[in-house]
Every structure is written in C-alpha cells, then in structure tokens.
Design an enzyme around this catalytic site. Structure first.
Site, mmCIF file in Angstrom:
data_model
loop_
_atom_site.group_PDB
_atom_site.id
_atom_site.type_symbol
_atom_site.label_atom_id
_atom_site.label_comp_id
_atom_site.label_asym_id
_atom_site.label_seq_id
_atom_site.Cartn_x
_atom_site.Cartn_y
_atom_site.Cartn_z
ATOM 1 N N ASN A 79 0.881 -1.163 0.021
ATOM 2 C CA ASN A 79 -0.001 -0.026 -0.171
ATOM 3 C C ASN A 79 0.965 1.444 0.048
ATOM 4 O OD1 ASN A 79 -1.412 2.343 1.081
ATOM 5 N ND2 ASN A 79 -3.248 1.051 1.685
ATOM 6 N N GLU A 117 -8.751 0.415 -3.160
ATOM 7 C CA GLU A 117 -9.362 0.413 -1.649
ATOM 8 C C GLU A 117 -10.327 1.478 -2.149
ATOM 9 O OE1 GLU A 117 -7.292 0.701 1.647
ATOM 10 O OE2 GLU A 117 -6.204 -1.128 1.283
ATOM 11 N N GLU A 140 -11.093 -9.418 2.803
ATOM 12 C CA GLU A 140 -9.875 -9.004 3.425
ATOM 13 C C GLU A 140 -9.910 -9.045 4.908
ATOM 14 O OE1 GLU A 140 -7.318 -5.798 2.004
ATOM 15 O OE2 GLU A 140 -6.480 -5.733 4.036
ATOM 16 N N HIS A 191 -5.624 3.607 -1.670
ATOM 17 C CA HIS A 191 -6.949 4.069 -1.506
ATOM 18 C C HIS A 191 -7.277 5.312 -1.785
ATOM 19 C CE1 HIS A 191 -9.762 4.335 2.611
ATOM 20 N NE2 HIS A 191 -10.394 4.669 1.665
ATOM 21 N N ARG A 206 -7.245 12.877 0.358
ATOM 22 C CA ARG A 206 -5.982 13.543 1.265
ATOM 23 C C ARG A 206 -4.739 12.824 0.864
ATOM 24 N NH1 ARG A 206 -7.376 10.205 6.890
ATOM 25 N NH2 ARG A 206 -9.398 11.021 6.533
ATOM 26 N N THR A 222 -6.925 6.621 10.054
ATOM 27 C CA THR A 222 -6.829 5.396 8.955
ATOM 28 C C THR A 222 -8.083 4.573 8.900
ATOM 29 O OG1 THR A 222 -5.533 3.635 8.123
ATOM 30 C CG2 THR A 222 -5.610 3.980 10.483
ATOM 31 N N THR A 223 -8.143 3.499 8.083
ATOM 32 C CA THR A 223 -9.479 2.825 8.224
ATOM 33 C C THR A 223 -9.429 2.177 9.584
ATOM 34 O OG1 THR A 223 -8.940 2.433 5.709
ATOM 35 C CG2 THR A 223 -10.733 1.012 6.852
ATOM 36 N N HIS A 238 0.915 6.296 1.733
ATOM 37 C CA HIS A 238 1.837 7.214 2.587
ATOM 38 C C HIS A 238 2.736 8.017 1.794
ATOM 39 C CE1 HIS A 238 0.018 6.421 6.339
ATOM 40 N NE2 HIS A 238 1.058 5.722 6.819
ATOM 41 N N HIS A 284 -3.770 -4.568 7.531
ATOM 42 C CA HIS A 284 -3.873 -3.459 8.633
ATOM 43 C C HIS A 284 -2.966 -3.612 9.861
ATOM 44 C CE1 HIS A 284 -5.303 0.177 10.288
ATOM 45 N NE2 HIS A 284 -6.071 0.435 9.091
ATOM 46 N N ARG A 320 -9.472 8.208 -1.524
ATOM 47 C CA ARG A 320 -10.358 8.613 -0.515
ATOM 48 C C ARG A 320 -11.478 9.642 -0.999
ATOM 49 N NH1 ARG A 320 -10.502 7.899 5.067
ATOM 50 N NH2 ARG A 320 -9.185 6.194 5.784
#
Ligand code: PXP
Length: 246
Positions: A7, A70, A151, A43, A49, A100-101, A10, A190, A45
C-alpha cells in the site's frame, strides 16, 4: 504462501503535506515492484487526502503486477472503478475524521447496497474483496452477497497486548478456515509490521497481505542516510558551472 500487496498511500501523504509533485507514488510503485511487490494497493479517499485521481489513472497504465483499489461503496467511487478497471476493488468503510481505516465494513447491515455494487463491478471482470472483521456473521454475509474475496482486518491482532494476541490470532485462523470452507478467497491486512507479520503469514489459506505504513516507515529508515549524504555532496561540491555556465 501469502503474496504481498504494498500500500503506497503514505508516499502520497508526504507529497500532499506540501501540495507539490514529490514524492510521486507512480514511480515508487515501480520501485516496490522491483523489490518484489506482488501487487500495488491504493486507497482513493473521498477527501483525496493522499492518492489523487491522476495517480490512479497513471498507476493503471504503469503497474505491471496487480492494482488493488481500496474505496468506499459510493456512486462516485463506483464510477471511477468502472472507468479505471483495476484488477481488484476492496470495499472499505470510510469516515472523513479517521486517520486510517478503523474497523471492518459492516456488510451485514449494508448488504442491500453492497450486493448490486459487487455485481456491477464483477460484471466488468473486477475482482471484489470486502474488508471485514474476523466475524462469522460478516463472513457469511460476504459470501451471501457474492463477493469472491474478503480481506480480514488484522488491526485487533496488531494492537492487542501480548497476552491477548494468541486469542486474536486464533480468531483470524478460524475465520480464514471458515471463509475458505464457504469458497471465499482470503486476504488480510492492517497494522501488520516487521515484528508481527510472521504469525499471520503462516496462516494457511490467506492469499495476500496488504501492508503499507510499516514498509514506508522502513523505507525512510533505510534510505535517509543515503539521502542526506547525496545532499551533503551537492553542498560541499556545488556544480554551479555546469548549471549556469559560470
Ligand atoms: N488493508 C486495508 C483495507 C487498509 O485500509 C489499509 C490501510 O490503508 C491496509 C490494509 C494497510 O494497513 P497498514 O498501512 O497499517 O499496513
């Protein structure tokens, strides 16, 4: 043996902190693949962001492994997925105020919305995965609404104190076995780190681990020394003549 989805959100977080062009997650995805990533996860969003529409578009063109998008179960995101056609869509819950999620998607209470969405995405050959807690009712519902993947949220395991970790691990093992017995394919992720990943990687039946934060943190740790040294050599030995012909 589980494969690794990296992922890269970041990387975009750092760029967006300055609203500039670096670091760019698109070439970084290529480096992640060079390092052995079996897939790239982003992801997109609602508040944009970190990952931007442009990143997703370019990643779709450049990722040579597999692109896992995602996203929240909204009309805006569905339209983007249908246009982009990633290999996989992982449906996640999303709250604007969260860092975060936080928890898994409550597929049980949202099944009427999720079922047609899963179908629509699958119709154009996108694999659909549902990010859920290791919970029997959620797993049964994921199967009932026709998802081919789940997941499993490993956050509770990752955050558990050492004396509670075996219990959370057992829950993940048992949930994986149950999901597999229903014919679901199982990913997990995660909060996984270099310290806690091995027990999860050893669970039979988990196909892919999605890992972000700890890998990007490690990249900073192993890359910072070289980055500072490159800057020092430019400061100590400026190439002004070459740049301005002086
Ligand atoms: N899986 C899902 C569904 C996520 O939302 C995230 C975080 O974006 C991850 C995996 C990766 O989590 P982490 O960054 O803690 O490795």
């Amino acid at each position: 043996m589980a494969t690794l989805g990296v992922n890269i959100d970041h990387i975009a977080n750092v760029r967006e902190a300055r609203q500039t062009i670096e670091p760019d997650p698109v070439p970084m995805a290529f480096l992640a693949e060079l390092g052995g990533a079996d897939g790239i996860t982003v992801h997109l969003r609602e508040d944009r962001r970190h990952i931007q529409n442009r990143d997703l578009r370019l990643l779709k063109e450049t990722v040579k492994s597999r692109l896992n998008l995602e996203m929240a179960a909204t009309k805006e995101m569905k339209d983007i997925a249908l246009k982009t056609l990633p290999e996989m869509v992982t449906l996640v819950p999303e709250k604007r105020e969260e860092v975060t999620t936080e928890g898994g998607l409550d597929v049980f209470s949202k099944k009427n919305v999720l079922k047609p969405l899963v179908k629509e995405l699958q119709k154009v050959e996108i694999k659909v995965s549902l990010f859920i807690d290791p919970d029997h009712q959620q797993i049964h519902t994921a199967h009932e609404i026709g998802a081919s993947f789940i997941e499993l949220h490993t956050g509770a395991y990752a955050e558990a104190k050492w004396e509670e970790q075996p219990f959370e691990l057992a829950k993940l093992k048992e949930s994986t076995a149950m999901a597999r017995s229903l014919g679901l394919r199982v990913n997990a992720g995660h909060g996984l780190t270099y310290q806690n990943v091995e027990a999860i990687a050893a669970i039979e039946g988990i196909e892919e681990l999605n890992i972000g934060h700890t890998i990007i943190s490690r990249a900073i740790a192993v890359g910072l020394k070289e980055a500072v040294s490159e800057m020092q050599s430019l400061i100590k030995n400026p190439r002004v003549e070459r740049l301005f012909g002086e």
